[in-house]
Scaffold this active site. Structure first.
Site, mmCIF file in Angstrom:
data_model
loop_
_atom_site.group_PDB
_atom_site.id
_atom_site.type_symbol
_atom_site.label_atom_id
_atom_site.label_comp_id
_atom_site.label_asym_id
_atom_site.label_seq_id
_atom_site.Cartn_x
_atom_site.Cartn_y
_atom_site.Cartn_z
ATOM 1 N N ALA A 1 -41.584 -43.551 -2.793
ATOM 2 C CA ALA A 1 -41.267 -42.212 -3.313
ATOM 3 C C ALA A 1 -40.363 -41.470 -2.338
ATOM 4 O O ALA A 1 -39.435 -40.755 -2.754
ATOM 5 C CB ALA A 1 -42.558 -41.422 -3.558
ATOM 6 N N ALA A 2 -40.600 -41.637 -1.043
ATOM 7 C CA ALA A 2 -39.772 -40.945 -0.042
ATOM 8 C C ALA A 2 -38.341 -41.471 -0.081
ATOM 9 O O ALA A 2 -37.383 -40.688 0.008
ATOM 10 C CB ALA A 2 -40.370 -41.124 1.352
ATOM 11 N N PRO B 1 -43.674 -47.152 6.966
ATOM 12 C CA PRO B 1 -43.805 -48.573 6.631
ATOM 13 C C PRO B 1 -43.981 -48.775 5.131
ATOM 14 O O PRO B 1 -44.632 -47.972 4.466
ATOM 15 C CB PRO B 1 -45.054 -49.025 7.403
ATOM 16 C CG PRO B 1 -45.768 -47.776 7.779
ATOM 17 C CD PRO B 1 -44.773 -46.654 7.793
ATOM 18 N N ASP C 1 -47.710 -39.540 -5.862
ATOM 19 C CA ASP C 1 -46.814 -39.788 -4.727
ATOM 20 C C ASP C 1 -45.541 -38.951 -4.831
ATOM 21 O O ASP C 1 -45.161 -38.259 -3.883
ATOM 22 C CB ASP C 1 -46.417 -41.269 -4.665
ATOM 23 C CG ASP C 1 -47.487 -42.135 -4.027
ATOM 24 O OD1 ASP C 1 -48.641 -41.689 -3.982
ATOM 25 O OD2 ASP C 1 -47.159 -43.249 -3.588
ATOM 26 N N GLY D 1 -49.333 -47.553 1.618
ATOM 27 C CA GLY D 1 -50.067 -46.379 1.135
ATOM 28 C C GLY D 1 -49.547 -45.063 1.660
ATOM 29 O O GLY D 1 -50.190 -44.029 1.494
ATOM 30 N N LEU D 2 -48.362 -45.066 2.299
ATOM 31 C CA LEU D 2 -47.849 -43.822 2.877
ATOM 32 C C LEU D 2 -46.677 -43.235 2.093
ATOM 33 O O LEU D 2 -45.985 -42.348 2.571
ATOM 34 C CB LEU D 2 -47.453 -44.041 4.346
ATOM 35 C CG LEU D 2 -48.610 -44.431 5.283
ATOM 36 C CD1 LEU D 2 -48.088 -44.678 6.697
ATOM 37 C CD2 LEU D 2 -49.682 -43.335 5.306
ATOM 38 N N GLY D 3 -46.450 -43.748 0.893
ATOM 39 C CA GLY D 3 -45.447 -43.133 0.023
ATOM 40 C C GLY D 3 -44.021 -43.523 0.332
ATOM 41 O O GLY D 3 -43.083 -42.769 0.026
ATOM 42 N N SER D 4 -43.810 -44.709 0.917
ATOM 43 C CA SER D 4 -42.449 -45.090 1.334
ATOM 44 C C SER D 4 -41.485 -45.152 0.152
ATOM 45 O O SER D 4 -40.337 -44.723 0.264
ATOM 46 C CB SER D 4 -42.467 -46.441 2.056
ATOM 47 O OG SER D 4 -42.914 -47.443 1.165
HETATM 48 O O1 PMV Z 1 -48.599 -45.620 -3.401
HETATM 49 P P1 PMV Z 1 -49.959 -45.693 -2.781
HETATM 50 O O2 PMV Z 1 -50.312 -47.052 -2.292
HETATM 51 O O3 PMV Z 1 -50.223 -44.607 -1.826
HETATM 52 O O4 PMV Z 1 -51.049 -45.493 -3.953
HETATM 53 C C1 PMV Z 1 -50.911 -44.580 -4.955
HETATM 54 C C2 PMV Z 1 -52.236 -44.135 -5.445
HETATM 55 C C3 PMV Z 1 -52.844 -44.869 -6.643
HETATM 56 O O5 PMV Z 1 -53.813 -43.981 -7.163
HETATM 57 C C4 PMV Z 1 -53.521 -46.152 -6.204
HETATM 58 C C5 PMV Z 1 -51.828 -45.201 -7.734
HETATM 59 C C6 PMV Z 1 -51.263 -43.979 -8.420
HETATM 60 O O6 PMV Z 1 -50.231 -44.133 -9.063
HETATM 61 O O7 PMV Z 1 -51.839 -42.889 -8.361
#
Ligand code: PMV
Length: 319
Positions: free
Chosen positions: A109-110, A100, A151, A104-107
């Site tokens: 970057a993936a 999703p 990420d 916060g699960l890296g969508s």
């Molecule tokens: O992309 P997210 O929502 O998993 O968050 C990344 C983690 C943070 O520390 C909040 C931002 C970062 O760039 O490290």
């Protein structure tokens, strides 16, 4: 030129941050690991025009359109091709994802990592993971503004990491097996905003914010030691303390706090928000035999989705 068959898509996993989000932006360490069961996959088909599709959009790109350079998807195509020394392979790239968005699960970057791999596959070239990592990092800047790089590192290398911004990748060594329940508040919250708000807090309340950030760094270091000796109880305690510090940084939310409390009341050894916060997912460390009880309690408390994931010894060496 033959296209990849639908059965061999380029892919990349999701990730969870165990401890250290936000503080990692300020040079503190953080721990994260891949979730290999959640993936973004890109399949390639022959096409007359450069086209990228997903479940929610369909874009056709004109090559060398300068306006496109602010578009994260086009940027992956162009930066990867540039790194490989080839023109962007004209194909239809189709994206399918289990991850999703904005949770916060890296969508993001993936998606970038899978698309970068698809470009290399379409060009018939190998893509060095370090090169892909820097491409994905560049694109993360378009999504996030000032990403730490955690990420892209976890998603590209698909290994658990002890990550310090600007430092070479350090793989995380763990003893024993840690079972986590991840629960989604269903609230989509852009990381860019929570990161910007912590930055503003650094200006308005520098002493308290710096203290919270370095206390998070201490907890991450303690957690690394606890993971290395299999001290599950200490890991859980550090997660709870990290959540309190994230509340101080204003990045939690009533929904995240509630799910954290419900998980703890149902027997979790520790729980905290994971990722940018304000919504998205929380993560609870659990005894394997309590997994379904805790998942049920979280769903009853409003989690829209839950899943179980494991961090275990040997993940850092598996290919
Ligand atoms: O992309 P997210 O929502 O998993 O968050 C990344 C983690 C943070 O520390 C909040 C931002 C970062 O760039 O490290």
């Amino acid at each position: 030129m033959s296209s990849l068959s639908e059965s061999t898509p380029a892919s990349a996993p999701g990730k969870v941050i165990l401890l250290g989000e936000h503080a990692v932006v300020y040079g503190q360490p953080a721990i994260a690991f891949p979730v290999s069961t959640l993936r973004t996959r890109v399949t390639i088909r022959d096409a007359a025009q450069l086209r990228v599709t997903s479940a929610i959009w369909d874009r056709t790109y004109q090559i060398a359109d300068a306006a496109m350079h602010a578009d994260p998807v086009y940027s992956v195509l162009s930066l990867t091709a540039e790194a490989l020394g080839v023109p962007i392979p004209i194909r239809h790239y189709n994206i399918e994802s289990d991850i999703p968005a904005a949770s916060g699960l890296g969508s993001g970057a993936a998606l970038s990592a899978a698309l970068g791999r698809a470009v290399a596959a379409a060009a018939g070239l190998n893509l060095d993971p370090a090169v892909l990592n820097s491409v994905v990092f560049e694109v993360e800047r378009l999504y996030h503004g000032t990403p730490s790089g955690i990420d892209n590192t976890v998603v590209v290398y698909e290994k658990p990491v002890y990550f310090v911004r600007g430092h070479p990748i350090q793989l995380l060594h763990v003893q024993a097996e840690y079972t986590f329940v991840v629960a989604d508040t269903g609230i989509r919250a852009p990381t860019r905003e929570s990161v910007a708000d912590v930055r503003a807090l650094m200006v308005t309340q520098p002493a308290a914010t710096t203290r919270a950030v370095s206390a998070i760094g201490d907890l991450v270091a303690r957690t690394r030691d606890a993971l290395a000796v299999g001290d599950v109880t200490a890991v859980g305690r550090c997660m709870n303390l990290n959540h309190t510090l994230l509340q101080q940084l204003t990045v939690s939310s009533p929904e995240l706090d509630r799910l954290m409390q419900v998980a703890t009341d149902a027997g979790a050894l520790g729980a905290k928000l994971s990722g940018g916060g304000r919504g998205g997912n929380m993560i609870a460390l659990v005894n394997p035999e309590t997994t379904s009880t805790i998942e049920m309690a979280l769903r009853a408390a409003g989690a829209v989705h839950t899943f179980v994931t494991v961090l275990r010894a040997g993940m850092e060496t598996a290919t």
